[in-house]
Design a protein around this motif. Structure first.
Motif, short mmCIF file in Angstrom:
data_model
loop_
_atom_site.label_atom_id
_atom_site.label_comp_id
_atom_site.label_asym_id
_atom_site.label_seq_id
_atom_site.Cartn_x
_atom_site.Cartn_y
_atom_site.Cartn_z
N ALA A 284 0.82 -1.21 0.00
CA ALA A 284 0.00 0.00 0.00
C ALA A 284 0.85 1.26 0.00
O ALA A 284 2.01 1.25 0.44
CB ALA A 284 -0.91 0.01 1.23
N LEU A 285 0.25 2.32 -0.50
CA LEU A 285 0.84 3.64 -0.31
C LEU A 285 0.62 4.07 1.14
O LEU A 285 -0.38 3.75 1.76
CB LEU A 285 0.19 4.66 -1.24
CG LEU A 285 0.63 4.63 -2.71
CD1 LEU A 285 -0.28 5.53 -3.53
CD2 LEU A 285 2.07 5.06 -2.86
N LEU B 213 -13.31 0.68 1.59
CA LEU B 213 -13.28 -0.72 2.00
C LEU B 213 -13.78 -0.87 3.43
O LEU B 213 -14.47 -1.84 3.77
CB LEU B 213 -11.86 -1.27 1.87
CG LEU B 213 -11.33 -1.44 0.44
CD1 LEU B 213 -9.87 -1.90 0.47
CD2 LEU B 213 -12.18 -2.44 -0.35
N GLY B 214 -13.46 0.12 4.26
CA GLY B 214 -13.91 0.08 5.65
C GLY B 214 -15.41 0.09 5.78
O GLY B 214 -15.97 -0.50 6.71
N GLU B 215 -16.09 0.75 4.83
CA GLU B 215 -17.56 0.77 4.86
C GLU B 215 -18.15 -0.62 4.67
O GLU B 215 -19.28 -0.88 5.10
CB GLU B 215 -18.08 1.72 3.78
CG GLU B 215 -17.78 3.19 4.06
CD GLU B 215 -18.16 4.10 2.91
OE1 GLU B 215 -18.65 3.57 1.88
OE2 GLU B 215 -17.97 5.33 3.03
N GLY B 216 -17.38 -1.52 4.04
CA GLY B 216 -17.83 -2.90 3.88
C GLY B 216 -17.14 -3.85 4.82
O GLY B 216 -17.14 -5.07 4.59
N ASN B 217 -16.51 -3.29 5.86
CA ASN B 217 -15.77 -4.09 6.85
C ASN B 217 -14.67 -4.94 6.20
O ASN B 217 -14.42 -6.08 6.60
CB ASN B 217 -16.73 -5.00 7.65
CG ASN B 217 -17.65 -4.19 8.55
OD1 ASN B 217 -17.22 -3.25 9.21
ND2 ASN B 217 -18.94 -4.56 8.56
N ILE B 218 -14.06 -4.37 5.16
CA ILE B 218 -12.92 -5.02 4.51
C ILE B 218 -11.65 -4.32 4.94
O ILE B 218 -11.57 -3.09 4.88
CB ILE B 218 -13.06 -4.96 2.97
CG1 ILE B 218 -14.36 -5.63 2.52
CG2 ILE B 218 -11.86 -5.60 2.29
CD1 ILE B 218 -14.66 -5.45 1.03
N HIS B 219 -10.67 -5.08 5.39
CA HIS B 219 -9.43 -4.50 5.89
C HIS B 219 -8.25 -4.98 5.05
O HIS B 219 -8.18 -6.15 4.66
CB HIS B 219 -9.23 -4.85 7.37
CG HIS B 219 -10.35 -4.40 8.24
ND1 HIS B 219 -10.55 -3.08 8.59
CD2 HIS B 219 -11.38 -5.10 8.79
CE1 HIS B 219 -11.63 -2.97 9.33
NE2 HIS B 219 -12.17 -4.19 9.47
N LEU B 220 -7.33 -4.08 4.77
CA LEU B 220 -6.17 -4.40 3.94
C LEU B 220 -5.13 -5.20 4.73
O LEU B 220 -4.68 -4.76 5.79
CB LEU B 220 -5.52 -3.11 3.42
CG LEU B 220 -6.37 -2.24 2.49
CD1 LEU B 220 -5.64 -0.93 2.19
CD2 LEU B 220 -6.69 -2.97 1.19
N PRO B 221 -4.72 -6.36 4.21
CA PRO B 221 -3.66 -7.15 4.86
C PRO B 221 -2.29 -6.62 4.46
O PRO B 221 -1.56 -7.23 3.68
CB PRO B 221 -3.90 -8.56 4.33
CG PRO B 221 -4.46 -8.34 2.95
CD PRO B 221 -5.28 -7.07 3.04
N ILE B 222 -1.92 -5.46 5.01
CA ILE B 222 -0.73 -4.76 4.55
C ILE B 222 0.55 -5.45 5.00
O ILE B 222 0.78 -5.66 6.20
CB ILE B 222 -0.75 -3.30 5.02
CG1 ILE B 222 -1.94 -2.57 4.37
CG2 ILE B 222 0.56 -2.59 4.67
CD1 ILE B 222 -2.14 -1.16 4.88
N ALA B 223 1.39 -5.80 4.02
CA ALA B 223 2.69 -6.38 4.30
C ALA B 223 3.81 -5.37 4.09
O ALA B 223 4.81 -5.39 4.80
CB ALA B 223 2.93 -7.60 3.40
N PHE B 224 3.61 -4.47 3.12
CA PHE B 224 4.62 -3.45 2.81
C PHE B 224 3.92 -2.13 2.53
O PHE B 224 2.79 -2.09 2.03
CB PHE B 224 5.45 -3.84 1.58
CG PHE B 224 6.16 -5.15 1.71
CD1 PHE B 224 7.38 -5.23 2.36
CD2 PHE B 224 5.61 -6.31 1.18
CE1 PHE B 224 8.05 -6.44 2.48
CE2 PHE B 224 6.26 -7.52 1.29
CZ PHE B 224 7.48 -7.59 1.94
N GLU B 225 4.61 -1.02 2.83
CA GLU B 225 4.10 0.32 2.53
C GLU B 225 5.22 1.15 1.90
O GLU B 225 6.39 0.94 2.20
CB GLU B 225 3.63 1.03 3.80
CG GLU B 225 2.38 0.43 4.43
CD GLU B 225 1.97 1.20 5.68
OE1 GLU B 225 0.92 1.87 5.63
OE2 GLU B 225 2.70 1.14 6.68
N SER B 226 4.83 2.09 1.05
CA SER B 226 5.80 2.99 0.43
C SER B 226 5.12 4.33 0.14
O SER B 226 3.90 4.39 -0.01
CB SER B 226 6.34 2.40 -0.86
OG SER B 226 7.13 3.34 -1.56
#
Length: 301
Positions: A193-194, A208-221
């Protein structure tokens, strides 16, 4: 003291003849005499001594000659510069745009603008979406290109296109063979993710939060180019605005339509509400509207 009066004085001072000065300026003698009289009254003394046979300068008139030449030259230069700006033969413009637009869609726009107006120079500030909005609001730039703000306030927003998020996957991944992806499938893989405060990240988190979906973030830049390289290297998957499709493909990643949910947001031009745009800014806005094509991604069959 007016420009017209200075031109009248200088014509007489250089010819030492009211008759010749009238011919140079295409004025009648009464009009010329009135201009000289008005100048002398405004300055508080005589500049010319006129007899039936001759015209000569007073000491004060002699001292005014070089000053009048300089003032009129500056005026003529300024007049010509403004004329060139109004006709777009000369000019300078500052624009703020989010990096994703600056690196992907802006170069062809600038090429088209440069072909039409080769002497108008443009400074591009590629800053995050929030800074684009702030720079327009503070009138540090005339135009901003950004996602539509949630609240425009004192700003005007003119949409260019609706941008839809697409999936970004490694070319070696099984996902790359799909014609399209759903978010539920994409997020079974590590997500790249950014970083905040990127507007792209905020849009993803919010919708995504409105649909209770959460990002499985492994890396950010902070940089889209880095995100694309990471995905192309097989470190995970990502989702970016469709205006980044070409950039992601050039980095070696594969882009796919992304659904359930579809996340989209208008991209457009921001201007300050009550501020009248320069001729150069209006011209660039016109070229943007003519040149920008809505980024598209065809489904794979």
């Amino acid at each position: 003291m007016t420009v017209k009066q200075l031109r009248a004085f200088l014509a007489v001072a250089q010819t030492l003849s009211f008759t010749q000065a009238c011919e140079v300026l295409h004025l009648s003698q009464p009009a010329l005499s009135l201009a000289i009289k008005g100048l002398e009254e405004s300055l508080g003394g005589r500049l010319l001594i006129r007899s039936t046979r001759s015209v000569r300068l007073t000491p004060e008139g002699e001292s005014l000659v070089p000053l009048a030449k300089r003032l009129l030259a500056d005026w003529d230069n300024t007049e010509e510069m403004l004329r060139q700006r109004f006709t777009l033969q000369l000019g300078r413009l500052s624009v703020a745009t989010m990096p994703s637009f600056a690196s992907n869609l802006l170069p062809p726009v600038l090429m088209a603008f440069r072909r039409r107006y080769p002497r108008v120079n443009i400074t591009v500030h590629d800053v995050i979406n929030e800074q684009v909005i702030d720079m327009v609001r503070k009138r540090q730039v005339e135009l901003g290109i950004a996602f539509e703000p949630e609240a425009t306030g004192s700003l005007n927003f003119t949409p260019l296109f609706i941008d839809r998020f697409v999936a970004v996957v490694p070319s070696s991944s099984m996902l790359a063979s799909h014609s399209r992806l759903e978010w539920s499938t994409l997020l079974t893989h590590d997500f790249i993710a950014l970083q905040r405060p990127s507007m792209v990240r905020r849009l993803l988190d919010q919708q995504l939060g409105e649909g209770n979906i959460h990002l499985p973030i492994a890396f950010e830049s902070h940089q889209l180019a880095t995100v694309g390289r990471m995905v192309a290297s097989g470190l995970g998957v990502s989702a970016v605005p469709s205006l980044c499709i070409r950039q992601m493909q050039e980095l070696g990643a594969v882009c796919l339509p992304l659904t359930q949910p579809v996340i989209e947001r208008a991209v457009g031009v921001l201007t300050y509400g009550t501020h009248e745009l320069s001729v150069a800014a209006l011209a660039l806005q016109e070229v943007l509207a003519e040149t920008i094509d809505t980024p598209m991604l065809e489904s794979r069959r």
